[in-house]
Design a protein around this motif. Structure first.
Motif, PDB file in Angstrom:
ATOM      1  N   ARG A  96       0.831  -1.207   0.000  1.00  0.00           N
ATOM      2  CA  ARG A  96       0.000   0.000   0.000  1.00  0.00           C
ATOM      3  C   ARG A  96       0.861   1.250   0.000  1.00  0.00           C
ATOM      4  N   PHE A  97       1.988   1.194   0.733  1.00  0.00           N
ATOM      5  CA  PHE A  97       2.897   2.342   0.786  1.00  0.00           C
ATOM      6  C   PHE A  97       3.439   2.654  -0.602  1.00  0.00           C
ATOM      7  N   TRP A  98       3.896   1.631  -1.311  1.00  0.00           N
ATOM      8  CA  TRP A  98       4.487   1.857  -2.628  1.00  0.00           C
ATOM      9  C   TRP A  98       3.436   2.233  -3.668  1.00  0.00           C
ATOM     10  N   VAL A  99       2.256   1.647  -3.567  1.00  0.00           N
ATOM     11  CA  VAL A  99       1.183   2.020  -4.495  1.00  0.00           C
ATOM     12  C   VAL A  99       0.814   3.484  -4.308  1.00  0.00           C
ATOM     13  N   LYS A 100       0.682   3.909  -3.045  1.00  0.00           N
ATOM     14  CA  LYS A 100       0.354   5.304  -2.752  1.00  0.00           C
ATOM     15  C   LYS A 100       1.450   6.230  -3.260  1.00  0.00           C
ATOM     16  N   LYS A 101       2.711   5.854  -3.019  1.00  0.00           N
ATOM     17  CA  LYS A 101       3.847   6.676  -3.465  1.00  0.00           C
ATOM     18  C   LYS A 101       3.838   6.827  -4.985  1.00  0.00           C
ATOM     19  N   ILE A 102       3.657   5.713  -5.698  1.00  0.00           N
ATOM     20  CA  ILE A 102       3.683   5.753  -7.158  1.00  0.00           C
ATOM     21  C   ILE A 102       2.521   6.583  -7.700  1.00  0.00           C
ATOM     22  N   LEU A 103       1.355   6.476  -7.072  1.00  0.00           N
ATOM     23  CA  LEU A 103       0.199   7.274  -7.515  1.00  0.00           C
ATOM     24  C   LEU A 103       0.470   8.767  -7.348  1.00  0.00           C
ATOM     25  N   PHE A 104       1.102   9.146  -6.234  1.00  0.00           N
ATOM     26  CA  PHE A 104       1.450  10.556  -6.022  1.00  0.00           C
ATOM     27  C   PHE A 104       2.462  11.023  -7.071  1.00  0.00           C
ATOM     28  N   ILE A 105       3.428  10.171  -7.384  1.00  0.00           N
ATOM     29  CA  ILE A 105       4.422  10.531  -8.398  1.00  0.00           C
ATOM     30  C   ILE A 105       3.760  10.722  -9.760  1.00  0.00           C
ATOM     31  N   ILE A 106       2.872   9.796 -10.123  1.00  0.00           N
ATOM     32  CA  ILE A 106       2.162   9.909 -11.397  1.00  0.00           C
ATOM     33  C   ILE A 106       1.345  11.199 -11.445  1.00  0.00           C
ATOM     34  N   PHE A 107       0.647  11.495 -10.348  1.00  0.00           N
ATOM     35  CA  PHE A 107      -0.159  12.722 -10.280  1.00  0.00           C
ATOM     36  C   PHE A 107       0.704  13.963 -10.466  1.00  0.00           C
ATOM     37  N   ALA A 108       1.865  13.984  -9.809  1.00  0.00           N
ATOM     38  CA  ALA A 108       2.750  15.146  -9.908  1.00  0.00           C
ATOM     39  C   ALA A 108       3.300  15.309 -11.318  1.00  0.00           C
ATOM     40  N   ILE A 109       3.693  14.211 -11.949  1.00  0.00           N
ATOM     41  CA  ILE A 109       4.215  14.283 -13.314  1.00  0.00           C
ATOM     42  C   ILE A 109       3.143  14.769 -14.274  1.00  0.00           C
ATOM     43  N   LEU A 110       1.916  14.331 -14.060  1.00  0.00           N
ATOM     44  CA  LEU A 110       0.815  14.792 -14.901  1.00  0.00           C
ATOM     45  C   LEU A 110       0.614  16.298 -14.754  1.00  0.00           C
ATOM     46  N   LEU A 111       0.723  16.809 -13.526  1.00  0.00           N
ATOM     47  CA  LEU A 111       0.595  18.253 -13.310  1.00  0.00           C
ATOM     48  C   LEU A 111       1.666  19.020 -14.086  1.00  0.00           C
ATOM     49  N   ILE A 112       2.889  18.498 -14.071  1.00  0.00           N
ATOM     50  CA  ILE A 112       3.972  19.168 -14.799  1.00  0.00           C
ATOM     51  C   ILE A 112       3.683  19.190 -16.294  1.00  0.00           C
ATOM     52  N   ALA A 113       3.243  18.054 -16.834  1.00  0.00           N
ATOM     53  CA  ALA A 113       2.951  17.982 -18.272  1.00  0.00           C
ATOM     54  C   ALA A 113       1.825  18.941 -18.650  1.00  0.00           C
ATOM     55  N   VAL A 114       0.804  19.017 -17.818  1.00  0.00           N
ATOM     56  CA  VAL A 114      -0.296  19.946 -18.076  1.00  0.00           C
ATOM     57  C   VAL A 114       0.202  21.388 -17.990  1.00  0.00           C
ATOM     58  N   GLY A 115       1.033  21.669 -16.989  1.00  0.00           N
ATOM     59  CA  GLY A 115       1.575  23.016 -16.835  1.00  0.00           C
ATOM     60  C   GLY A 115       2.388  23.450 -18.038  1.00  0.00           C
ATOM     61  N   VAL A 116       3.179  22.522 -18.588  1.00  0.00           N
ATOM     62  CA  VAL A 116       4.017  22.855 -19.750  1.00  0.00           C
ATOM     63  C   VAL A 116       3.170  23.010 -21.008  1.00  0.00           C
TER      64      VAL A 116
ATOM     65  N   ASN B  93      12.657   6.091  -7.720  1.00  0.00           N
ATOM     66  CA  ASN B  93      11.571   7.070  -7.826  1.00  0.00           C
ATOM     67  C   ASN B  93      11.826   8.049  -8.978  1.00  0.00           C
ATOM     68  N   THR B  94      13.101   8.408  -9.168  1.00  0.00           N
ATOM     69  CA  THR B  94      13.442   9.330 -10.258  1.00  0.00           C
ATOM     70  C   THR B  94      13.221   8.684 -11.610  1.00  0.00           C
ATOM     71  N   VAL B  95      13.555   7.398 -11.709  1.00  0.00           N
ATOM     72  CA  VAL B  95      13.349   6.692 -12.970  1.00  0.00           C
ATOM     73  C   VAL B  95      11.871   6.683 -13.334  1.00  0.00           C
ATOM     74  N   ILE B  96      11.018   6.501 -12.326  1.00  0.00           N
ATOM     75  CA  ILE B  96       9.574   6.534 -12.592  1.00  0.00           C
ATOM     76  C   ILE B  96       9.176   7.882 -13.171  1.00  0.00           C
ATOM     77  N   GLY B  97       9.586   8.962 -12.482  1.00  0.00           N
ATOM     78  CA  GLY B  97       9.246  10.297 -12.948  1.00  0.00           C
ATOM     79  C   GLY B  97       9.903  10.631 -14.272  1.00  0.00           C
ATOM     80  N   ALA B  98      11.189  10.247 -14.398  1.00  0.00           N
ATOM     81  CA  ALA B  98      11.926  10.555 -15.619  1.00  0.00           C
ATOM     82  C   ALA B  98      11.346   9.827 -16.819  1.00  0.00           C
ATOM     83  N   GLY B  99      10.838   8.624 -16.599  1.00  0.00           N
ATOM     84  CA  GLY B  99      10.241   7.877 -17.700  1.00  0.00           C
ATOM     85  C   GLY B  99       8.847   8.370 -18.052  1.00  0.00           C
ATOM     86  N   LEU B 100       8.090   8.785 -17.017  1.00  0.00           N
ATOM     87  CA  LEU B 100       6.713   9.216 -17.256  1.00  0.00           C
ATOM     88  C   LEU B 100       6.628  10.610 -17.874  1.00  0.00           C
TER      89      LEU B 100
END
Length: 290
Positions: free
Chosen positions: A13-33, A88-95
């Protein structure tokens, strides 16, 4: 066996929650750009800012520029920040390049100032979310983590310094107005990050000195269901000992607290401080009445 099964479930649950937050943050960046900054040629720093500049100056697609940059910062994360942050960076860097490619490149707001503000706020929220989860979107978000680890420099300051270099490059490609919009975007992002880092769940710490301290204490305990601490105090002028009440409440309880205090002693001495964050029973976890 049940203990280990439960422990594995908590880790999952900890890792699922962490990954979901990372995905959400990356999506915000893409929308912002794609929807707020790039349509107005605002390169507000970071790898995405470099991608916007490279696209305008050399004609490189911003997705390709992001892919190349992400490979470099992933290597830096592994070398200086350890395996957890590297993962964690690889997840964000890839997404990030994937989201940059799939999020529509659409000018959502026609006014440059409003679009810059909206995009910068999204960047600030996204960056703070990533830092809180010991992750990053890659790019220039990785060096601030290195600066924080080795030089104890706050991420918001490190990001501002690095992004200022990227913003300066705007003068080579865009006009002066766009350059200053990029600078302002950097400051807004830094302010949003600082506010989040300093605590979004701010509370009020109140000190109360009154001859009716017993009555005030009892009603505060009953009405607000908040813990009250009694501190020994001594009046400098009279030299007389007097109890001082201390408690921490949220803004939703503060007005009620004032009403309770004034009902018993409208001339009491009371000091209120704003505290950035509170940890413990009744605030970060619940365990009975406090």
């Amino acid at each position: 066996m049940p203990f280990f099964a439960n422990n594995k479930g908590m880790q999952l649950r900890f890792w699922v929650k962490k990954i979901l937050f990372i995905i959400f943050a990356i999506l915000l960046i893409a929308v912002g750009v794609n929807m707020f900054l790039a349509p107005h040629n605002i390169a507000a720093g970071g790898l995405t800012g470099l991608a916007v500049i490279a696209e305008a100056y050399f004609g490189f697609d911003r997705t390709i520029t992001v892919w190349v940059g992400q490979g470099i910062v992933a290597a830096l994360a592994l070398a200086f920040l350890g395996k957890e942050i590297f993962f964690n960076t690889v997840i964000g860097a890839g997404l990030l390049p994937i989201f940059i490619a799939i999020v529509p490149r659409y000018q959502l707001i026609g006014d440059t100032m409003l679009s810059m503000i909206a995009g910068s706020v999204l960047f600030g929220v996204a960056a703070s979310t990533l830092y809180h989860n010991k992750a990053s979107s890659g790019g220039t978000a990785v060096p601030p983590l290195i600066f924080q680890k080795y030089f104890n420099l706050r991420p918001s300051i490190g990001l501002l310094a690095i992004d200022s270099i990227v913003v300066t490059l705007c003068l080579l490609v865009f006009d002066v107005d766009t350059f200053f919009f990029a600078i302002l975007s950097n400051f807004i992002t830094s302010i949003v990050m600082s506010q989040i880092e300093n605590g979004v769940n701010k509370k009020k710490c109140i000190y109360i000195i009154s001859e009716k301290h017993e009555e005030i204490k009892n009603e505060l305990l009953y009405e607000l269901e908040r813990g009250v601490t009694i501190l020994p105090a001594t009046g400098a002028y009279t030299g007389s000992p007097t109890p001082m009440l201390m408690l921490v409440v949220g803004k939703q309880h503060y007005r009620k607290l004032i009403e309770i205090v004034n009902k018993h002693d409208d001339k009491c001495f009371m000091v209120t401080n704003i505290v950035a964050d509170v940890h413990g029973q009744g605030f970060t976890f619940e365990s009975g009445s406090v």
